[in-house]
Design an enzyme around this catalytic site. Structure first.
Site, PDB file in Angstrom:
ATOM      1  N   TYR A   1       0.847  -1.188   0.000  1.00  0.00           N
ATOM      2  CA  TYR A   1       0.000   0.000   0.000  1.00  0.00           C
ATOM      3  C   TYR A   1       0.882   1.237   0.000  1.00  0.00           C
ATOM      4  CZ  TYR A   1       1.141  -0.260   4.954  1.00  0.00           C
ATOM      5  OH  TYR A   1       1.832  -0.344   6.139  1.00  0.00           O
TER       6      TYR A   1
ATOM      7  N   SER B   1       9.376   0.733  14.957  1.00  0.00           N
ATOM      8  CA  SER B   1       9.180  -0.280  13.923  1.00  0.00           C
ATOM      9  C   SER B   1       7.956   0.012  13.077  1.00  0.00           C
ATOM     10  CB  SER B   1       9.061  -1.674  14.560  1.00  0.00           C
ATOM     11  OG  SER B   1       7.869  -1.797  15.311  1.00  0.00           O
ATOM     12  N   GLY B   2       7.153   1.004  13.459  1.00  0.00           N
ATOM     13  CA  GLY B   2       6.075   1.459  12.598  1.00  0.00           C
ATOM     14  C   GLY B   2       4.674   1.330  13.124  1.00  0.00           C
TER      15      GLY B   2
ATOM     16  N   HIS C   1      -4.117   5.673  14.289  1.00  0.00           N
ATOM     17  CA  HIS C   1      -4.406   6.717  13.301  1.00  0.00           C
ATOM     18  C   HIS C   1      -5.786   6.517  12.696  1.00  0.00           C
ATOM     19  CE1 HIS C   1      -3.851   3.945   9.907  1.00  0.00           C
ATOM     20  NE2 HIS C   1      -2.792   3.472  10.551  1.00  0.00           N
TER      21      HIS C   1
ATOM     22  N   CYS D   1      -1.210  -1.559  12.722  1.00  0.00           N
ATOM     23  CA  CYS D   1      -1.554  -0.314  13.383  1.00  0.00           C
ATOM     24  C   CYS D   1      -2.934  -0.413  14.028  1.00  0.00           C
ATOM     25  CB  CYS D   1      -1.528   0.844  12.390  1.00  0.00           C
ATOM     26  SG  CYS D   1       0.142   1.330  11.909  1.00  0.00           S
TER      27      CYS D   1
END
Length: 413
Positions: A323, A337-338, A342, A360
């Site tokens: 993506y 690490s991300g 959100h 996430c």
């Protein structure tokens, strides 16, 4: 994206900034003659001038000094103002000149006991001091002395994550990452301290940062209490670690703010946000799907940004799962690490029902904005009922080991 267990292995070398610099997310990514041996001044001195080797008892003294290693002469630490003092007399005038002929600006104290430069000295530079000294017996003489400052390659420094006067969340450890390998951890740890009012039980613990650098974090046994006043002190000036020398002396005071805590249940697909122990809201969320599960355990808010680009290639996700999202809103970073919390409007209809992210914590635009406005640097977000607990060094994962284990990481325990 983030971390499937296989993706996590590919991400082991990702960098982590203790100052909570914005990085792209787990869900995404965005598209700082040998020195150390002062030489004696020339043997030829003009009449009325005294030139002494550095090993002699000097009528003038220099600081900050780097200390001695293996009998080597002392060197001056660069980057800090130079101080010239007259231990047994009074300075009438002082001139400090570099090898390039440029003078170092400075000022003599009213009582004549010290001269301090207006700026720091350079790295790996040679200077000559010429000082007119009035002795206690009424004599006057001009003293010359040369010295060399340390080179950058001879210095180690630590980058810390707290700022003077700041307010932080209840879960924030004090963290220091060093730019060079540390061999004598005990010597360094003795020069670091954290004090708090009210007092807390706490401990330092050493680890390797995600990029392999030596790092030491301090956490209290339990979360800080709201309103706690904390002072972090680091006095590494002249501390030796093998051939390297420390140069920093810092005192940073900060305050602990409200206890904003969040708990994400990946089975119920909810996030409950509380303030000072009182639940505020329970939000519907969508967390990591199978093989991309959201980290279990407690993560700590590293940063916030209203909009960010999230590109799966930055975290090793390609093919059908790839993506590239150009404007993801209300982004709260939880791990280097991300992992982010959100807005994820593309998953509308799945919040509270289906876990569909790449690791996430996604929610509606409105809920994400509400969460973004209430959390800040240092607030804890705890994920339950997931798999693979977040590592201690993946952000501030200090809360994912028990107290006894944490204390064993101290070089002084």
């Amino acid at each position: 994206m983030h971390h499937s267990r296989r993706a996590h292995r590919r991400l082991a070398a990702a960098a982590f900034a203790t100052t909570a610099l914005l990085t792209a997310g787990a869900c995404a990514a965005p598209a700082a003659g040998p020195a150390g041996q002062p030489k004696a001044p020339s043997d030829s001195a003009s009449p009325g001038t005294t030139s002494l080797p550095d090993s002699a008892a000097e009528p003038v003294a220099l600081s900050p000094l780097a200390g001695r290693a293996g009998g080597a002469d002392e060197s001056v630490i660069p980057g800090e103002p130079l101080t010239v003092t007259a231990p047994a007399g009074r300075l009438e005038s002082v001139s400090v000149t570099g090898a390039d002929g440029k003078r170092l600006d400075g000022r003599t104290s009213p009582d004549g006991t010290a001269w301090v430069s207006s700026h720091g000295t350079g790295y790996g530079a040679r200077y000559t001091v010429s000082a007119r000294v009035n002795g206690a017996d009424g004599s006057a003489r001009t003293v010359t002395r040369s010295f060399t400052t340390l080179r950058k390659s001879e210095i180690f420094v630590g980058t810390y994550n707290v700022n003077q006067g700041s307010t932080v969340g209840v879960a924030l450890p004090v963290s220091v990452v060093f730019n060079k390998p540390i061999h004598d951890r005990a010597a360094i740890e003795r020069k670091l301290s954290v004090t708090a009012s009210p007092a807390v039980e706490g401990s330092w613990s050493w680890m390797k940062d995600r990029d392999g650098k030596d790092r030491v974090d301090y956490r209290p046994k339990e979360y800080w209490k709201p309103g706690t006043k904390v002072t972090f002190r680091m006095d590494l000036v002249g501390v030796r670690d093998g051939a390297l020398v420390g140069t920093q002396k810092r005192e940073i005071g900060f305050t602990v703010g409200k206890a904003v805590t969040s708990t994400v249940d990946v089975v119920r697909k909810t996030m409950t946000v509380s303030e000072n122990g009182r639940p505020l809201r329970t939000l519907k969320v969508s967390t990591g799907k199978k093989t991309f599960e959201t980290w279990n355990g407690t993560m700590v808010v590293l940063s916030k940004v209203p909009t960010i680009r999230m590109n799966s290639a930055t975290v090793g996700i390609f093919g059908q799962e790839a993506y590239d999202l150009g404007a993801v809103k209300w982004d709260v970073q939880l791990t280097p690490s991300g992992t982010y919390a959100h807005a994820a409007p593309w998953n509308e209809g799945k919040f509270g029902r289906v876990n569909a992210s790449h690791g996430c914590i996604g929610m509606s635009d409105a809920d994400a904005k509400w969460f973004y406005d209430r959390v800040d640097f240092g607030d804890p977000v705890t994920v339950v009922n997931s798999v693979d607990t977040v590592a201690v060094n993946n952000g501030y994962g200090a809360w994912n080991v028990d107290w006894a284990t944490w204390r064993k990481g101290s070089a002084l325990d």
